[in-house]
Design an enzyme around this catalytic site. Structure first.
Site, mmCIF file in Angstrom:
data_model
loop_
_atom_site.group_PDB
_atom_site.id
_atom_site.type_symbol
_atom_site.label_atom_id
_atom_site.label_comp_id
_atom_site.label_asym_id
_atom_site.label_seq_id
_atom_site.Cartn_x
_atom_site.Cartn_y
_atom_site.Cartn_z
ATOM 1 N N GLY A 90 -16.535 5.080 -3.448
ATOM 2 C CA GLY A 90 -16.180 5.253 -1.877
ATOM 3 C C GLY A 90 -16.245 4.356 -1.230
ATOM 4 N N ALA A 91 -15.224 2.875 -1.451
ATOM 5 C CA ALA A 91 -15.342 2.328 -0.856
ATOM 6 C C ALA A 91 -14.003 1.547 -0.951
ATOM 7 C CB ALA A 91 -15.983 0.498 -0.802
ATOM 8 N N GLU A 145 1.219 -0.865 0.408
ATOM 9 C CA GLU A 145 -0.357 0.231 0.399
ATOM 10 C C GLU A 145 0.646 1.212 0.129
ATOM 11 O OE1 GLU A 145 -3.141 0.274 -1.061
ATOM 12 O OE2 GLU A 145 -3.030 -0.953 0.630
ATOM 13 N N SER A 170 -13.624 4.123 -9.938
ATOM 14 C CA SER A 170 -12.973 5.038 -11.155
ATOM 15 C C SER A 170 -11.782 3.786 -11.595
ATOM 16 C CB SER A 170 -11.882 5.958 -10.228
ATOM 17 O OG SER A 170 -12.232 6.276 -8.661
ATOM 18 N N ASP A 225 -4.315 0.253 -9.912
ATOM 19 C CA ASP A 225 -5.698 0.416 -9.670
ATOM 20 C C ASP A 225 -5.677 -0.051 -10.978
ATOM 21 O OD1 ASP A 225 -4.925 0.656 -7.072
ATOM 22 O OD2 ASP A 225 -6.452 2.604 -7.428
HETATM 23 C C1 GLA Z 1 -5.790 4.543 -4.502
HETATM 24 C C2 GLA Z 1 -4.585 5.248 -5.396
HETATM 25 C C3 GLA Z 1 -2.867 3.845 -5.718
HETATM 26 C C4 GLA Z 1 -2.859 3.189 -4.552
HETATM 27 C C5 GLA Z 1 -3.349 3.295 -3.734
HETATM 28 C C6 GLA Z 1 -2.189 3.007 -2.266
HETATM 29 O O1 GLA Z 1 -5.439 3.845 -4.855
HETATM 30 O O2 GLA Z 1 -5.049 4.748 -6.966
HETATM 31 O O3 GLA Z 1 -2.183 4.086 -7.124
HETATM 32 O O4 GLA Z 1 -1.710 4.897 -4.818
HETATM 33 O O5 GLA Z 1 -4.278 4.800 -3.440
HETATM 34 O O6 GLA Z 1 -2.004 1.725 -2.510
#
Ligand code: GLA
Length: 377
Positions: free
Chosen positions: A117-118, A32, A123, A167
């Protein structure tokens, strides 16, 4: 039988779509806040998808509709599509058309099933389903990696959210039955089998229902800290930093730069350790690493919040192997690695803890690792 999405498209636009595609949300097992530091991440795609139906037009008009919105559709001129044009959620699809440099008109109908939002990347699911569909429709021949980078560009430069690449990568490249180890320095990937059912385990996803206002500024501020720490130490990114190098440079950093960098360095190590432990089916060890990741996000990166901490603590107090906040933080979802037989007990304990604290009831999901973007036939 006509697909319900095709029906919605034709009711809205008076014609059948040329093609339909879908892309999923994601959960990040571990890794993360290190995708933008060229680190390793280990997410998997979930079985909640955003679908999109599209049809090419012979003029320069773009019409965008969504099942989630009341109004029938919004109309745009393709030649006007550049950052700053469009208001609200339509910036996501407009940003994708802009990033993919589309010059012909198109009708777009979007049906999002990833809760927003979860912290489950609704997105990215939206951007990637459209990017995938447009790539097919206009025969652009872009690879999945390119589509991930272009979807990220849409979000960074059109929507204005400084997200990393995790993501979009997993939404496009996820594979059923596997978590995906992504090296964010070059987007190379390795499939890591994740068969929790065989071990009688499951990953419970708990949406805290909380979305703290800190999110946007807080995310950008964390990124900036990592960048300034890297610049002071003289490395390109956190990826090039070792624990020893960080220790030697502590005196040159502010306290918060040091803490952010410590999270990045230890989190990258935790991702690789998790891959090893998963390959050995040592889930007890994986659970411990999840807990360490949460502590680091809470104490060093300071992106957790009381609601997420409460879920983690309650899950652990009721027998979870480990738990941690996922995504950007300041709310969103928590994952807990649990024995499948304990799902009811742990969910009830979390609901009870939330009620006692006076918080809104949380939502529970679970998902096996699923496939990334695909065409819908
Ligand atoms: C969001 C961002 C990702 C990543 C996470 C944290 O989801 O879109 O790119 O940085 O936060 O790990």
């Amino acid at each position: 039988m006509t697909h319900p999405l095709a029906e919605k498209f034709s009711t809205t636009f008076g014609a059948q779509p040329d093609l339909m595609a879908q892309a999923p949300g994601r959960v990040n097992l571990i890794g993360e806040h290190i995708d933008y530091s060229q680190g390793f991440v280990l997410p998997f795609a979930i079985d909640l998808y955003t679908s999109v139906a599209i049809r090419k037009r012979n003029d320069g008009i773009v019409r965008i509709a969504s099942s989630q919105r009341k109004q029938q559709f919004e109309t745009f001129e393709i030649t006007d599509i550049k950052p700053g044009y469009g208001v609200g959620w339509v910036k996501y699809p407009l940003g994708v058309l802009w990033a993919l440099e589309i010059s012909s008109g198109v009708d777009i109908f979007i049906d999002g099933k990833v809760p927003s939002g979860a912290g489950l990347s609704s997105s990215a699911a939206l951007e990637c389903s459209l990017a995938f569909a447009i790539n097919e429709l206009f025969h652009l021949g872009r690879s999945l990696k390119d589509l991930a980078l272009l979807s990220q560009k849409a979000e960074n430069d059109y929507v204005g959210v400084p997200c990393g690449i995790m993501d979009q990568s997993i939404s496009l490249m996820g594979k059923s039955g596997f978590a995906l180890l992504i090296d964010c320095s070059d987007l190379s990937t390795t499939l890591v089998p994740l068969d929790l059912t065989r071990a009688d385990l499951q990953l419970l996803i708990i949406d805290t229902g909380v979305h703290h206002a800190l999110v946007d500024g807080g995310y950008a501020e964390r990124r900036a800290s990592c960048e300034s720490a890297a610049a002071k130490i003289g490395v390109a990114s956190m990826r090039q930093l070792s624990a020893a190098l960080l220790e030697n440079n502590q005196k040159n950093l502010t306290n918060s730069e040091f803490m952010r960098a410590r999270h990045a360095v230890t989190e990258i190590a935790r991702v690789l350790e998790t891959v090893t432990k998963l390959r050995e089916s040592d889930y007890l060890a994986v659970g411990k690493i999840l807990n360490e990741s949460h502590r680091s996000l809470r104490d060093d990166y300071t992106v957790s919040c009381p609601e997420s901490d409460l879920v983690v603590n309650t899950a652990n107090a009721n027998g979870a192997l480990g738990a941690r906040m996922v995504g950007g933080g300041f709310g969103g979802s928590v994952i807990a690695l649990i024995d499948r037989a304990e799902t009811g007990k742990i969910s009830i304990a979390i609901e009870q803890a939330f009620a006692n604290a006076g918080y809104k009831p949380p939502r529970f999901f679970t998902s096996l690792p699923s496939d990334g973007a695909s065409l819908i036939n």
